[in-house]
Design a protein around this motif. Structure first.
Motif, mmCIF file in Angstrom:
data_model
loop_
_atom_site.group_PDB
_atom_site.id
_atom_site.type_symbol
_atom_site.label_atom_id
_atom_site.label_comp_id
_atom_site.label_asym_id
_atom_site.label_seq_id
_atom_site.Cartn_x
_atom_site.Cartn_y
_atom_site.Cartn_z
ATOM 1 N N ALA A 22 59.223 -84.773 1.382
ATOM 2 C CA ALA A 22 58.502 -83.941 0.423
ATOM 3 C C ALA A 22 58.455 -82.486 0.898
ATOM 4 C CB ALA A 22 57.085 -84.479 0.231
ATOM 5 N N ALA A 23 58.291 -82.291 2.211
ATOM 6 C CA ALA A 23 58.243 -80.937 2.767
ATOM 7 C C ALA A 23 59.549 -80.197 2.501
ATOM 8 C CB ALA A 23 57.954 -81.006 4.265
ATOM 9 N N LEU A 24 60.686 -80.899 2.671
ATOM 10 C CA LEU A 24 61.989 -80.295 2.401
ATOM 11 C C LEU A 24 62.105 -79.905 0.930
ATOM 12 C CD1 LEU A 24 64.328 -82.634 4.503
ATOM 13 C CD2 LEU A 24 63.778 -80.231 4.981
ATOM 14 N N LYS A 25 61.659 -80.764 0.060
ATOM 15 C CA LYS A 25 61.747 -80.492 -1.380
ATOM 16 C C LYS A 25 60.843 -79.314 -1.761
ATOM 17 C CE LYS A 25 62.965 -81.364 -5.651
ATOM 18 N NZ LYS A 25 62.514 -82.582 -6.339
ATOM 19 N N LEU A 26 59.659 -79.278 -1.191
ATOM 20 C CA LEU A 26 58.700 -78.226 -1.522
ATOM 21 C C LEU A 26 58.928 -76.936 -0.732
ATOM 22 C CD1 LEU A 26 55.496 -80.477 -1.628
ATOM 23 C CD2 LEU A 26 56.692 -79.494 -3.594
ATOM 24 N N LYS A 27 59.811 -77.018 0.270
ATOM 25 C CA LYS A 27 60.148 -75.872 1.132
ATOM 26 C C LYS A 27 58.928 -75.352 1.886
ATOM 27 C CE LYS A 27 64.025 -74.474 -1.818
ATOM 28 N NZ LYS A 27 64.625 -73.407 -2.630
ATOM 29 N N VAL A 28 58.186 -76.309 2.447
ATOM 30 C CA VAL A 28 57.037 -75.986 3.305
ATOM 31 C C VAL A 28 57.152 -76.862 4.545
ATOM 32 C CG1 VAL A 28 55.544 -75.335 1.376
ATOM 33 C CG2 VAL A 28 55.546 -77.700 2.191
ATOM 34 N N SER A 29 56.295 -76.642 5.512
ATOM 35 C CA SER A 29 56.336 -77.446 6.739
ATOM 36 C C SER A 29 55.714 -78.812 6.510
ATOM 37 C CB SER A 29 55.579 -76.734 7.863
ATOM 38 O OG SER A 29 54.189 -76.710 7.579
ATOM 39 N N GLY A 30 56.135 -79.776 7.337
ATOM 40 C CA GLY A 30 55.550 -81.104 7.277
ATOM 41 C C GLY A 30 54.070 -81.071 7.593
ATOM 42 N N ALA A 31 53.686 -80.183 8.503
ATOM 43 C CA ALA A 31 52.274 -80.068 8.876
ATOM 44 C C ALA A 31 51.433 -79.637 7.678
ATOM 45 C CB ALA A 31 52.114 -79.084 10.020
ATOM 46 N N LEU A 32 51.961 -78.703 6.873
ATOM 47 C CA LEU A 32 51.218 -78.228 5.706
ATOM 48 C C LEU A 32 51.076 -79.341 4.667
ATOM 49 C CD1 LEU A 32 49.768 -76.020 4.219
ATOM 50 C CD2 LEU A 32 51.982 -75.164 3.403
ATOM 51 N N VAL A 33 52.139 -80.126 4.503
ATOM 52 C CA VAL A 33 52.062 -81.267 3.581
ATOM 53 C C VAL A 33 50.962 -82.219 4.032
ATOM 54 C CG1 VAL A 33 53.252 -83.343 2.759
ATOM 55 C CG2 VAL A 33 54.443 -81.141 2.775
ATOM 56 N N GLY A 34 50.938 -82.512 5.345
ATOM 57 C CA GLY A 34 49.908 -83.390 5.873
ATOM 58 C C GLY A 34 48.504 -82.840 5.653
ATOM 59 N N GLN A 35 48.337 -81.531 5.806
ATOM 60 C CA GLN A 35 47.037 -80.903 5.596
ATOM 61 C C GLN A 35 46.593 -81.026 4.134
ATOM 62 O OE1 GLN A 35 47.275 -76.844 6.991
ATOM 63 N NE2 GLN A 35 47.924 -77.467 9.048
ATOM 64 N N ARG A 36 47.558 -80.837 3.213
ATOM 65 C CA ARG A 36 47.214 -80.937 1.796
ATOM 66 C C ARG A 36 46.791 -82.357 1.427
ATOM 67 N NH1 ARG A 36 52.283 -77.515 -0.835
ATOM 68 N NH2 ARG A 36 51.583 -75.419 -0.176
ATOM 69 N N ILE A 37 47.514 -83.355 1.939
ATOM 70 C CA ILE A 37 47.161 -84.744 1.645
ATOM 71 C C ILE A 37 45.794 -85.076 2.229
ATOM 72 C CG2 ILE A 37 47.796 -87.162 1.971
ATOM 73 C CD1 ILE A 37 49.597 -85.659 0.028
ATOM 74 N N ALA A 38 45.571 -84.645 3.475
ATOM 75 C CA ALA A 38 44.280 -84.898 4.117
ATOM 76 C C ALA A 38 43.150 -84.223 3.344
ATOM 77 C CB ALA A 38 44.306 -84.412 5.562
ATOM 78 N N GLY A 39 43.392 -83.003 2.877
ATOM 79 C CA GLY A 39 42.379 -82.284 2.112
ATOM 80 C C GLY A 39 42.085 -82.977 0.793
ATOM 81 N N LEU A 40 43.135 -83.520 0.160
ATOM 82 C CA LEU A 40 42.950 -84.223 -1.105
ATOM 83 C C LEU A 40 42.162 -85.514 -0.893
ATOM 84 C CD1 LEU A 40 43.605 -84.223 -4.133
ATOM 85 C CD2 LEU A 40 45.781 -85.362 -3.603
ATOM 86 N N GLU A 41 42.483 -86.241 0.183
ATOM 87 C CA GLU A 41 41.751 -87.469 0.488
ATOM 88 C C GLU A 41 40.283 -87.160 0.775
ATOM 89 O OE1 GLU A 41 45.125 -90.472 2.359
ATOM 90 O OE2 GLU A 41 44.175 -88.967 3.675
ATOM 91 N N ASP A 42 40.047 -86.067 1.478
ATOM 92 C CA ASP A 42 38.676 -85.676 1.776
ATOM 93 C C ASP A 42 37.927 -85.305 0.493
ATOM 94 O OD1 ASP A 42 36.595 -84.960 3.790
ATOM 95 O OD2 ASP A 42 36.851 -82.967 2.909
ATOM 96 N N HIS A 43 38.619 -84.623 -0.414
ATOM 97 C CA HIS A 43 38.015 -84.240 -1.686
ATOM 98 C C HIS A 43 37.660 -85.473 -2.519
ATOM 99 C CE1 HIS A 43 37.422 -82.117 -5.504
ATOM 100 N NE2 HIS A 43 38.280 -82.964 -6.057
ATOM 101 N N LEU A 44 38.543 -86.472 -2.495
ATOM 102 C CA LEU A 44 38.340 -87.675 -3.308
ATOM 103 C C LEU A 44 37.454 -88.707 -2.611
ATOM 104 C CD1 LEU A 44 42.048 -88.118 -4.454
ATOM 105 C CD2 LEU A 44 40.154 -87.343 -5.905
ATOM 106 N N GLN A 45 37.276 -88.499 -1.307
ATOM 107 C CA GLN A 45 36.540 -89.478 -0.494
ATOM 108 C C GLN A 45 37.182 -90.861 -0.603
ATOM 109 O OE1 GLN A 45 33.440 -88.815 1.565
ATOM 110 N NE2 GLN A 45 34.772 -87.013 1.371
ATOM 111 N N ALA A 46 38.512 -90.858 -0.558
ATOM 112 C CA ALA A 46 39.274 -92.111 -0.656
ATOM 113 C C ALA A 46 40.637 -91.915 -0.010
ATOM 114 C CB ALA A 46 39.447 -92.533 -2.117
ATOM 115 N N LYS A 47 41.179 -92.987 0.544
ATOM 116 C CA LYS A 47 42.480 -92.933 1.204
ATOM 117 C C LYS A 47 43.585 -93.122 0.172
ATOM 118 C CE LYS A 47 44.510 -94.630 5.528
ATOM 119 N NZ LYS A 47 44.350 -93.326 6.187
ATOM 120 N N LEU A 48 44.569 -92.244 0.210
ATOM 121 C CA LEU A 48 45.691 -92.310 -0.726
ATOM 122 C C LEU A 48 46.910 -92.999 -0.130
ATOM 123 C CD1 LEU A 48 45.462 -88.667 -2.123
ATOM 124 C CD2 LEU A 48 44.790 -90.766 -3.318
ATOM 125 N N LEU A 49 47.097 -92.844 1.178
ATOM 126 C CA LEU A 49 48.286 -93.362 1.844
ATOM 127 C C LEU A 49 47.896 -94.130 3.097
ATOM 128 C CD1 LEU A 49 50.439 -90.110 1.709
ATOM 129 C CD2 LEU A 49 50.873 -92.158 0.350
#
Length: 296
Positions: A22-49
């Motif tokens: 996904a990072a390659l497709k979005l042209k961002v770092s893998g770390a940033l992708v991980g941060q976005r997913i973690a932030g989304l899970e924190d926002h939803l208060q639920a695990k996505l992956l």
């Protein structure tokens, strides 16, 4: 956190199969992708992956949320005028309802072609001879056979649903082949139980005849009526789409081909929404191309 960007990132991770892809497709770092997913899970208060060192898998909540994400993101693109036909990918789950005989013999074989047109769309097909309620059942669209009541739903008229009278060659060897509808008085029928013993109505030019079937067997499945007819248990009135292969192979013989039976109107119905997901648009176009002029 930008919620829309986080949702786009999650949808891309699910589609690509990994955060790195996904990072390659979005042209961002893998770390940033991980941060976005973690932030989304924190926002939803639920695990996505569920993540391990080798693989990742959507949680049950993640699968449900992914469908919502895709709909929301498509709606955002639609409202902003950014979604051209090339940009909008038909994806997500499409829930369709159809009558059993039509769904089994005509729709299911055709879905292979639809999968080639829209490979990212997941089809959930419900076959029922009850008219499923679109809203209560959560369906995107439904095929209907017969006269439709006035409705706020949009209707796409398809080719009429045609019926045929048939019997097996073995049965006809024993009882002879009818030349006129009145000859059916010497025949026994296998009936679809929901139609009861309603008269079968025939027409040839201006002449009309009817026959009230005499039956010792009735069953609530068109497929079962077809099997019984092939086994030589009597004459049957069945949808053309269900028995056309049996007619062509000689397993069943069409009776009274010069006499027509009443056709039933057929339509595809769906919600009257200003916004329509691309997956539904693709399916509606597909259904019109396949079923407007023919049933199989």
């Amino acid at each position: 956190m930008d919620l829309i960007i986080a949702m786009r990132t999650f949808a891309e991770v699910a589609h690509a199969g990994s955060m790195n892809a996904a990072a390659l497709k979005l042209k961002v770092s893998g770390a940033l992708v991980g941060q976005r997913i973690a932030g989304l899970e924190d926002h939803l208060q639920a695990k996505l992956l569920n993540r391990t060192t080798r693989q990742q898998k959507l949680t049950e909540f993640g699968e449900s949320y992914l469908e919502q994400c895709r709909d929301i993101l498509e709606l955002v693109d639609f409202s902003e005028g950014k979604a051209s036909d090339q940009q909008r990918l038909a994806q997500g789950r499409l829930r369709i309802a159809a009558p059993v005989s039509f769904g089994t013999s005509a729709l299911m074989p055709a879905l292979k072609s639809f999968r080639e047109i829209a490979p990212e769309v997941e089809i959930e097909l419900t076959l029922s001879d009850n008219n499923e309620d679109l809203i209560a059942g959560g369906f995107d669209a439904a095929f209907r056979i017969g006269e439709l009541e006035d409705s706020a739903l949009i209707q796409i008229k398809l080719a009429p649903y045609r019926m045929m009278i048939c019997a097996s060659g073995v049965y006809l060897e024993e009882h002879g082949e009818p030349k006129m509808p009145s000859d059916l008085n010497n025949f026994s029928a296998v009936l679809l139980s929901r139609t009861g013993r309603k008269p079968w109505r025939f027409k040839q030019g201006s002449e009309e005849q009817s026959w009230t079937p005499q039956a010792r067997i009735s069953v609530n499945s068109g497929q079962a009526v077809r099997v019984a007819a092939k086994a030589g248990m009597g004459v049957a009135m069945l949808p053309e789409t269900l028995i056309k292969r049996d007619i062509s192979t000689g397993n069943l013989v069409q009776l009274l081909p010069d006499w027509s039976l009443p056709e039933q109107p057929m339509a595809l119905i769906y919600h009257r929404d200003r916004y329509r997901p691309q997956r539904l648009t693709k399916f509606l176009d597909f259904a019109k191309s396949v079923f407007r002029n023919q049933l199989a």
